[in-house]
Design an enzyme around this catalytic site. Structure first.
Site, PDB file in Angstrom:
ATOM      1  N   LYS A 175       0.749  -1.303   0.100  1.00 29.94           N
ATOM      2  CA  LYS A 175       0.147  -0.099   0.017  1.00 29.94           C
ATOM      3  C   LYS A 175       0.814   1.096   0.162  1.00 29.94           C
ATOM      4  O   LYS A 175       0.702   2.102  -0.815  1.00 29.94           O
ATOM      5  CB  LYS A 175      -0.782  -0.072   1.162  1.00 29.94           C
ATOM      6  CG  LYS A 175      -1.961   1.089   1.127  1.00 29.94           C
ATOM      7  CD  LYS A 175      -2.293   1.500   2.654  1.00 29.94           C
ATOM      8  CE  LYS A 175      -1.456   2.274   3.459  1.00 29.94           C
ATOM      9  NZ  LYS A 175      -1.844   2.838   4.514  1.00 29.94           N
TER      10      LYS A 175
ATOM     11  N   ASP B 141      -6.306   0.721   1.071  1.00 32.37           N
ATOM     12  CA  ASP B 141      -6.162   0.642   2.489  1.00 32.37           C
ATOM     13  C   ASP B 141      -7.503   0.198   3.004  1.00 32.37           C
ATOM     14  O   ASP B 141      -8.437  -0.472   2.247  1.00 32.37           O
ATOM     15  CB  ASP B 141      -5.809   2.145   2.854  1.00 32.37           C
ATOM     16  CG  ASP B 141      -6.970   3.068   2.891  1.00 32.37           C
ATOM     17  OD1 ASP B 141      -7.814   2.877   2.019  1.00 32.37           O
ATOM     18  OD2 ASP B 141      -7.033   4.215   3.398  1.00 32.37           O
TER      19      ASP B 141
END
Length: 212
Positions: free
Chosen positions: A120, A138
């Protein structure tokens, strides 16, 4: 969810949030990298409060590395998991100095090789700092994509893969920011604000919540 509905959702989010960007405050790719590392399980507001005084005295790999772990902890101790994050940041600074000429690498494999940097974080850096059409997933984006049925998946990577498949190229650069802001302020975790949602009629969530 069909293609036309997804495109209409993206168009509405685009109209609603015309110029989206991260809420983390930064001036350089390095400052963004440190902020994103700190943002794991922490709010952007809390990260900005910590990085403001930190960056005033140290905002390069050399400067933060010179602080050392203990001194760095003093600046970030209000952020969750600050002990581990401080250690990772110091190690990351050392690697940037020794292997990357003190620059944040514009390369996914090199980024995820840095301590404290996962998939991420690497995607956020490539998208926000370097303008790559990557989509970082996320918890907010994972929730929105599954709840709306926009890009469902059982894991973060499945959702990311699905998004890269179904989001047209012209929307990929900003898609991450549209979805995260939508999840942060409208499609929130406990009680989504369906009555104030610009895509409510397109969303396939069966348990919509409306104010009484």
């Amino acid at each position: 969810m069909n293609k036309s509905k997804r495109i209409e959702i993206l168009k509405r989010l685009q109209a609603h949030i015309a110029d989206p960007t991260t809420e983390l405050v930064y001036k350089t790719p390095f400052e963004l990298l440190i902020a994103v590392i700190l943002s794991a399980q922490a709010t952007d507001v809390s990260v900005n409060k910590a990085t403001r005084p930190l960056y005033a005295v140290a905002n390069t790999p050399e400067a933060i590395f010179a602080l050392g772990t203990d001194k760095l902890k003093e600046y970030i101790r209000t952020i969750g998991l600050y002990n581990g994050k401080a250690e990772n940041i110091i190690k990351t600074c050392q690697i940037l100095i020794e292997r990357h000429n003190s620059q944040v690498p514009e390369d996914f494999a090199a980024l995820v090789a840095l301590p404290g940097v996962g998939r991420k974080t690497a995607n956020v850096i490539l998208n926000t700092a370097f303008g790559w059409p990557t989509i970082a997933v996320d918890t907010h984006i994972f929730r929105v994509c599954n709840r709306t049925n926009f890009a469902p998946g059982k894991t973060v990577e499945q959702v990311e893969d699905k998004l890269l498949q179904v989001v047209p190229d012209e929307f990929k650069l900003n898609c991450h920011h549209w979805l995260i802001l939508h999840g942060r302020y409208t499609c929130i975790a406990r009680k989504p604000r369906c009555g104030a949602c610009v895509i409510e009629d397109l969303c396939e969530f069966k348990e919509k919540v409306y104010p009484e």
